[in-house]
Design an enzyme around this catalytic site. Structure first.
Site, PDB file in Angstrom:
ATOM      1  N   ASP A  10       1.052  -1.143  -0.033  1.00  0.00           N
ATOM      2  CA  ASP A  10       0.058   0.268  -0.082  1.00  0.00           C
ATOM      3  C   ASP A  10       0.814   1.006  -0.188  1.00  0.00           C
ATOM      4  OD1 ASP A  10      -2.328  -1.968  -0.100  1.00  0.00           O
ATOM      5  OD2 ASP A  10      -2.013  -1.614   2.439  1.00  0.00           O
ATOM      6  N   LYS A  32       0.731  -7.696  -3.131  1.00  0.00           N
ATOM      7  CA  LYS A  32      -0.431  -6.561  -3.722  1.00  0.00           C
ATOM      8  C   LYS A  32      -0.689  -5.914  -3.789  1.00  0.00           C
ATOM      9  CE  LYS A  32      -4.350  -5.837  -0.388  1.00  0.00           C
ATOM     10  NZ  LYS A  32      -5.209  -5.353  -1.043  1.00  0.00           N
ATOM     11  N   ASP A  59      -5.699  -5.953  -6.773  1.00  0.00           N
ATOM     12  CA  ASP A  59      -6.407  -5.734  -6.171  1.00  0.00           C
ATOM     13  C   ASP A  59      -7.593  -4.344  -6.344  1.00  0.00           C
ATOM     14  OD1 ASP A  59      -8.624  -5.935  -3.943  1.00  0.00           O
ATOM     15  OD2 ASP A  59      -6.937  -4.692  -2.476  1.00  0.00           O
ATOM     16  N   LEU A  60      -8.049  -4.893  -7.573  1.00  0.00           N
ATOM     17  CA  LEU A  60      -8.982  -3.174  -8.301  1.00  0.00           C
ATOM     18  C   LEU A  60     -10.443  -3.426  -7.862  1.00  0.00           C
ATOM     19  CD1 LEU A  60      -6.850  -2.961 -11.983  1.00  0.00           C
ATOM     20  CD2 LEU A  60      -6.505  -2.278  -9.305  1.00  0.00           C
ATOM     21  N   LYS A  61     -10.809  -4.824  -7.685  1.00  0.00           N
ATOM     22  CA  LYS A  61     -12.488  -4.446  -7.024  1.00  0.00           C
ATOM     23  C   LYS A  61     -13.215  -4.184  -8.303  1.00  0.00           C
ATOM     24  CE  LYS A  61     -11.562  -4.234  -2.044  1.00  0.00           C
ATOM     25  NZ  LYS A  61     -10.336  -3.666  -1.749  1.00  0.00           N
ATOM     26  N   HIS A  63     -16.238  -3.656 -10.621  1.00  0.00           N
ATOM     27  CA  HIS A  63     -17.924  -3.524  -9.772  1.00  0.00           C
ATOM     28  C   HIS A  63     -18.687  -2.741 -10.933  1.00  0.00           C
ATOM     29  CE1 HIS A  63     -20.898  -2.864  -7.458  1.00  0.00           C
ATOM     30  NE2 HIS A  63     -21.760  -3.425  -8.117  1.00  0.00           N
ATOM     31  N   ASP A  64     -19.084  -3.138 -12.176  1.00  0.00           N
ATOM     32  CA  ASP A  64     -19.636  -2.869 -13.633  1.00  0.00           C
ATOM     33  C   ASP A  64     -20.764  -3.535 -14.574  1.00  0.00           C
ATOM     34  OD1 ASP A  64     -20.335  -0.484 -15.772  1.00  0.00           O
ATOM     35  OD2 ASP A  64     -17.982   0.178 -14.898  1.00  0.00           O
ATOM     36  N   ILE A  65     -21.170  -2.710 -15.286  1.00  0.00           N
ATOM     37  CA  ILE A  65     -22.116  -4.034 -15.762  1.00  0.00           C
ATOM     38  C   ILE A  65     -20.933  -5.222 -16.863  1.00  0.00           C
ATOM     39  CG2 ILE A  65     -23.105  -1.659 -16.753  1.00  0.00           C
ATOM     40  CD1 ILE A  65     -22.659  -1.517 -19.523  1.00  0.00           C
ATOM     41  N   ASN A  67     -20.801  -6.030 -18.964  1.00  0.00           N
ATOM     42  CA  ASN A  67     -19.619  -6.454 -20.537  1.00  0.00           C
ATOM     43  C   ASN A  67     -18.342  -5.051 -20.427  1.00  0.00           C
ATOM     44  OD1 ASN A  67     -19.483  -6.601 -23.814  1.00  0.00           O
ATOM     45  ND2 ASN A  67     -19.755  -4.105 -23.797  1.00  0.00           N
ATOM     46  N   THR A 119     -14.919  -5.114   4.893  1.00  0.00           N
ATOM     47  CA  THR A 119     -15.363  -4.882   6.030  1.00  0.00           C
ATOM     48  C   THR A 119     -15.370  -3.501   6.366  1.00  0.00           C
ATOM     49  OG1 THR A 119     -12.982  -5.045   6.453  1.00  0.00           O
ATOM     50  CG2 THR A 119     -13.851  -6.879   6.645  1.00  0.00           C
ATOM     51  N   ARG A 181      -2.805  -9.650  12.632  1.00  0.00           N
ATOM     52  CA  ARG A 181      -1.551  -9.364  13.444  1.00  0.00           C
ATOM     53  C   ARG A 181      -1.083 -10.171  13.778  1.00  0.00           C
ATOM     54  NH1 ARG A 181      -2.393  -6.047  10.150  1.00  0.00           N
ATOM     55  NH2 ARG A 181      -3.983  -3.617  10.683  1.00  0.00           N
ATOM     56  N   GLN A 190      -8.052  -1.910  11.942  1.00  0.00           N
ATOM     57  CA  GLN A 190      -8.629  -3.522  11.717  1.00  0.00           C
ATOM     58  C   GLN A 190      -9.075  -3.997  13.070  1.00  0.00           C
ATOM     59  OE1 GLN A 190      -8.859  -4.552   9.189  1.00  0.00           O
ATOM     60  NE2 GLN A 190      -7.239  -4.590   7.841  1.00  0.00           N
ATOM     61  N   GLY A 210      -0.450  -6.437   5.182  1.00  0.00           N
ATOM     62  CA  GLY A 210       0.577  -5.094   4.765  1.00  0.00           C
ATOM     63  C   GLY A 210       1.267  -4.102   6.476  1.00  0.00           C
ATOM     64  N   ARG A 211       0.494  -3.240   7.056  1.00  0.00           N
ATOM     65  CA  ARG A 211       0.859  -2.942   8.325  1.00  0.00           C
ATOM     66  C   ARG A 211       2.294  -4.147   9.092  1.00  0.00           C
ATOM     67  NH1 ARG A 211      -3.469   0.388   8.907  1.00  0.00           N
ATOM     68  NH2 ARG A 211      -4.159  -1.228   8.300  1.00  0.00           N
TER      69      ARG A 211
HETATM   70  O1  C5P Z   1      -2.395  -2.899   6.682  1.00  0.00           O
HETATM   71  P1  C5P Z   1      -3.559  -4.252   6.698  1.00  0.00           P
HETATM   72  O2  C5P Z   1      -2.635  -5.890   7.298  1.00  0.00           O
HETATM   73  O3  C5P Z   1      -4.041  -3.563   7.585  1.00  0.00           O
HETATM   74  O4  C5P Z   1      -3.379  -4.448   5.277  1.00  0.00           O
HETATM   75  C1  C5P Z   1      -4.690  -4.817   5.362  1.00  0.00           C
HETATM   76  C2  C5P Z   1      -4.995  -5.003   3.318  1.00  0.00           C
HETATM   77  O5  C5P Z   1      -5.995  -4.945   2.852  1.00  0.00           O
HETATM   78  C3  C5P Z   1      -4.982  -3.105   3.037  1.00  0.00           C
HETATM   79  O6  C5P Z   1      -4.644  -3.479   1.613  1.00  0.00           O
HETATM   80  C4  C5P Z   1      -6.158  -3.680   2.887  1.00  0.00           C
HETATM   81  O7  C5P Z   1      -7.242  -2.648   1.928  1.00  0.00           O
HETATM   82  C5  C5P Z   1      -6.590  -4.541   2.530  1.00  0.00           C
HETATM   83  N1  C5P Z   1      -8.293  -5.333   3.050  1.00  0.00           N
HETATM   84  C6  C5P Z   1      -9.075  -5.093   4.265  1.00  0.00           C
HETATM   85  N2  C5P Z   1      -9.608  -5.828   4.478  1.00  0.00           N
HETATM   86  C7  C5P Z   1     -10.768  -5.843   3.843  1.00  0.00           C
HETATM   87  C8  C5P Z   1     -10.692  -6.055   1.984  1.00  0.00           C
HETATM   88  C9  C5P Z   1      -9.315  -5.439   2.073  1.00  0.00           C
HETATM   89  O8  C5P Z   1      -7.840  -5.053   5.056  1.00  0.00           O
HETATM   90  N3  C5P Z   1     -11.489  -6.645   4.290  1.00  0.00           N
END
Ligand code: C5P
Length: 232
Positions: A10, A32, A59-61, A63-65, A67, A119, A181, A190, A210-211
């Site tokens: 990120d 990712k 991870d671009l998620k 969501h559209d029609i 086509n 989430t 974590r 989170q 991530g972090r």
């Molecule tokens: O830094 P952290 O471990 O919280 O990062 C979690 C990653 O997962 C981030 O890129 C966040 O956008 C992604 N993510 C999430 N919860 C979701 C979907 C994606 O934390 N439901």
């Protein structure tokens, strides 16, 4: 199923991403790439990370029609990523169109994973804003079942939902779980978290971290700890 730790890059620039990944001199982690980095740098960041030997979850998620999603997935499949995703809320027909677009002429395709409910959406916002009146865990399981019917490979879900998704959709239906974590770590923003070891125990297939890795004093050690707890 290839259990693996996916590192959420990120970052807002290629420079920051490479500075971080250059620290990994041994194993190249599965990474990712989310909207922030992709919109900042475009497809070239995907090509560069691929050339450096990383597996990529884009991870671009979408969501559209149907086509539009089909045509967009067709472009993404040429980037040769390993995994990508969309919103199950786009309907079964949109998900089926996505698979068609993603499948290459030789029949191969990246893994395709659905987001069920974000989430950040809770029962209250789902009822008041989206006007979905069912309990959220039921909605998540229904969207996961839709993803399976459409032929997708799995869902992104909280580690707390992974066991139930496997019970309902089969153990081969992939669960990709963020919200991980370390037991002695900071949970940050989170809310519902699990350690890598707990995520392994309940059957997550991939954890997205991530972090706890990117902001660690020693990111390599943090990554290796995740692998040791989750994969080994
Ligand atoms: O830094 P952290 O471990 O919280 O990062 C979690 C990653 O997962 C981030 O890129 C966040 O956008 C992604 N993510 C999430 N919860 C979701 C979907 C994606 O934390 N439901």
């Amino acid at each position: 199923m290839g259990k693996d730790v996916i590192v959420a890059c990120d970052f807002s620039s290629a420079e920051q991403t490479f500075a971080f990944l250059d620290k990994f001199t041994g194993k190249k982690p599965f990474v990712k790439i989310g909207m922030e980095l992709f919109y900042a740098e475009g497809p070239s960041i995907v090509r560069e990370l691929k050339a450096r030997g990383h597996k990529i979850f884009l991870d671009l998620k979408l969501h559209d029609i149907p086509n539009t999603v089909k045509k967009s997935m067709s472009v993404l499949s040429r980037l040769d990523v390993d995994m990508t995703n969309l919103h199950a809320a786009g309907t079964v027909r949109m998900m089926q169109a996505a698979i068609e677009g993603l499948t290459r002429p030789d029949g191969t395709r990246p893994l395709l994973i659905a987001v069920t409910q974000l989430t950040s959406t809770d029962q209250e916002s789902m009822e008041n804003d989206l006007w979905i009146k069912e309990p959220i865990d039921k909605v998540v399981m229904h969207y996961a079942a839709n993803a399976k019917v459409a032929g997708l490979d799995g869902v992104v879900c909280s580690p707390l939902e992974a066991g139930k998704v496997h019970d309902n959709c089969g153990k081969d239906f992939i669960t990709v779980t963020p919200g991980v974590r370390f037991a002695d770590g900071d949970i940050g923003d989170q809310k519902r978290v699990m350690t890598p070891a707990e995520a392994k125990k309940i059957g997550s297939d991939y954890i997205v971290v991530g972090r706890p890795i990117t902001a660690a004093e020693d990111p390599i050690a943090a990554y290796e700890r995740c692998v040791a707890e989750f994969v080994d």
